[in-house]
Scaffold this active site. Structure first.
Site, short mmCIF file in Angstrom:
data_model
loop_
_atom_site.label_atom_id
_atom_site.label_comp_id
_atom_site.label_asym_id
_atom_site.label_seq_id
_atom_site.Cartn_x
_atom_site.Cartn_y
_atom_site.Cartn_z
N SER A 294 0.79 -1.23 0.00
CA SER A 294 0.00 0.00 0.00
C SER A 294 0.82 1.29 0.00
CB SER A 294 -0.96 0.00 1.18
OG SER A 294 -0.23 -0.11 2.38
N HIS B 271 -5.45 -3.11 -2.73
CA HIS B 271 -5.04 -2.16 -3.77
C HIS B 271 -4.87 -2.85 -5.12
CE1 HIS B 271 -4.52 1.33 -1.23
NE2 HIS B 271 -4.10 0.49 -0.30
N LYS C 272 -11.56 0.73 -1.78
CA LYS C 272 -10.54 1.41 -2.59
C LYS C 272 -11.11 1.62 -3.99
CE LYS C 272 -7.78 1.25 1.00
NZ LYS C 272 -7.00 0.16 1.57
C1 LIG Z 1 -7.13 -0.14 3.08
C2 LIG Z 1 -6.62 -1.48 3.38
C3 LIG Z 1 -7.36 -2.37 4.17
C4 LIG Z 1 -8.58 -1.94 4.93
O1 LIG Z 1 -9.64 -1.66 4.16
P1 LIG Z 1 -10.89 -0.95 4.84
O2 LIG Z 1 -11.93 -1.15 3.85
O3 LIG Z 1 -10.50 0.49 5.01
O4 LIG Z 1 -11.14 -1.61 6.14
C5 LIG Z 1 -6.89 -3.66 4.35
N1 LIG Z 1 -5.74 -4.08 3.79
C6 LIG Z 1 -4.98 -3.23 3.05
C7 LIG Z 1 -3.71 -3.75 2.47
C8 LIG Z 1 -5.39 -1.91 2.80
O5 LIG Z 1 -4.64 -1.11 2.08
#
Ligand SMILES: *Cc1c(COP(=O)(O)O)cnc(C)c1O
Length: 230
Positions: free
Chosen positions: A22, A50, A81
């Site tokens: 990320s 992502h 995302k």
């Molecule tokens: C953003 C993210 C999450 C969490 O997602 P949410 O929908 O905000 O709970 C989990 N794993 C990774 C790698 C992320 O980047």
């Protein structure tokens, strides 16, 4: 990873990885990870937060990106995302899903997601299925943006929508983000403890709907701003 697997040879295990990391936007070497999992008889779990809607010809994620015939044992992702909704999902065998339904702490005695949020996620998946060119547009935008950064002397390269511009210096990253905000470019400064010390960066998050002009303008302005502040 292989050294660790050898160290714990014969134990039950689960290799857990992000598909796209990320902060640096780099892609896990999933084909090799799957191979190791097979050799050492451990399970695999991939977080596609992502990756969903970003990687692969039609945005189906890391398994499409690498053309993998076999799926990880647990393939999970978020709808927060690329899908612009909320919540998450886990894919796996019926046995695994039954197990999660009965034992996952976050699933039991919790209120489910609001129908409107789920409808939004469902619609986003529908759009992605109908218009896979959105994923390709995003991939094309990444190429354009990285090329433009490089043309302006910034060593930045990424294969995903996350494009890190490593500055090392925290102060510089914060100042650059603030100055760019003044110039109507929203790019966040990332510093310790989100990333390692001395790895402070500006982290660009690209969209399929950014135009080529916008990306060129952003890359040029980012490069000029960093130069001014240095
Ligand atoms: C953003 C993210 C999450 C969490 O997602 P949410 O929908 O905000 O709970 C989990 N794993 C990774 C790698 C992320 O980047």
């Amino acid at each position: 990873l292989e050294a660790k697997l050898q160290e714990y040879a014969g134990c039950q295990g689960l290799i857990v990885t992000d598909a796209v990391f990320s902060m640096d936007g780099d892609i896990a070497n999933l084909p090799r990870i799957m191979e190791l999992a097979k050799t050492y008889h451990v399970l695999t779990m991939v977080d596609e937060a992502h990756s969903t809607g970003v990687l692969g010809e039609t945005g189906r994620g890391i398994t499409e990106h690498f053309g993998l015939a076999e799926m990880p044992d647990i393939l999970m992702g978020t709808m927060s995302k690329a899908l612009a909704a909320e919540g998450g999902y886990a894919c796996g065998s019926q046995l695994l899903i039954d197990y999660l339904r009965n034992t996952a702490r976050s699933y039991i005695f919790s209120t489910s997601l609001a129908p409107a949020v789920l409808a939004a996620a469902k619609q986003a998946l529908q759009l992605l299925t109908e218009q896979p060119e959105m994923a390709q547009a995003l991939q094309q935008n990444t190429r354009i943006f990285c090329q433009e950064l490089q043309a302006h002397g910034i060593e930045s390269n990424s294969e995903t929508a996350i494009v890190p511009i490593i500055l090392h210096d925290e102060e510089l990253a914060l100042k650059a983000a603030a100055a760019l905000r003044q110039k109507n470019i929203y790019i966040s400064a990332i510093r310790y403890p989100t990333v390692a010390k001395n790895h402070a960066m500006l982290r660009a998050a690209l969209m399929a709907t950014h135009t080529e002009d916008e990306l060129r303008h952003a890359a040029k302005t980012i490069a000029a701003t960093i130069k001014e502040l240095k």
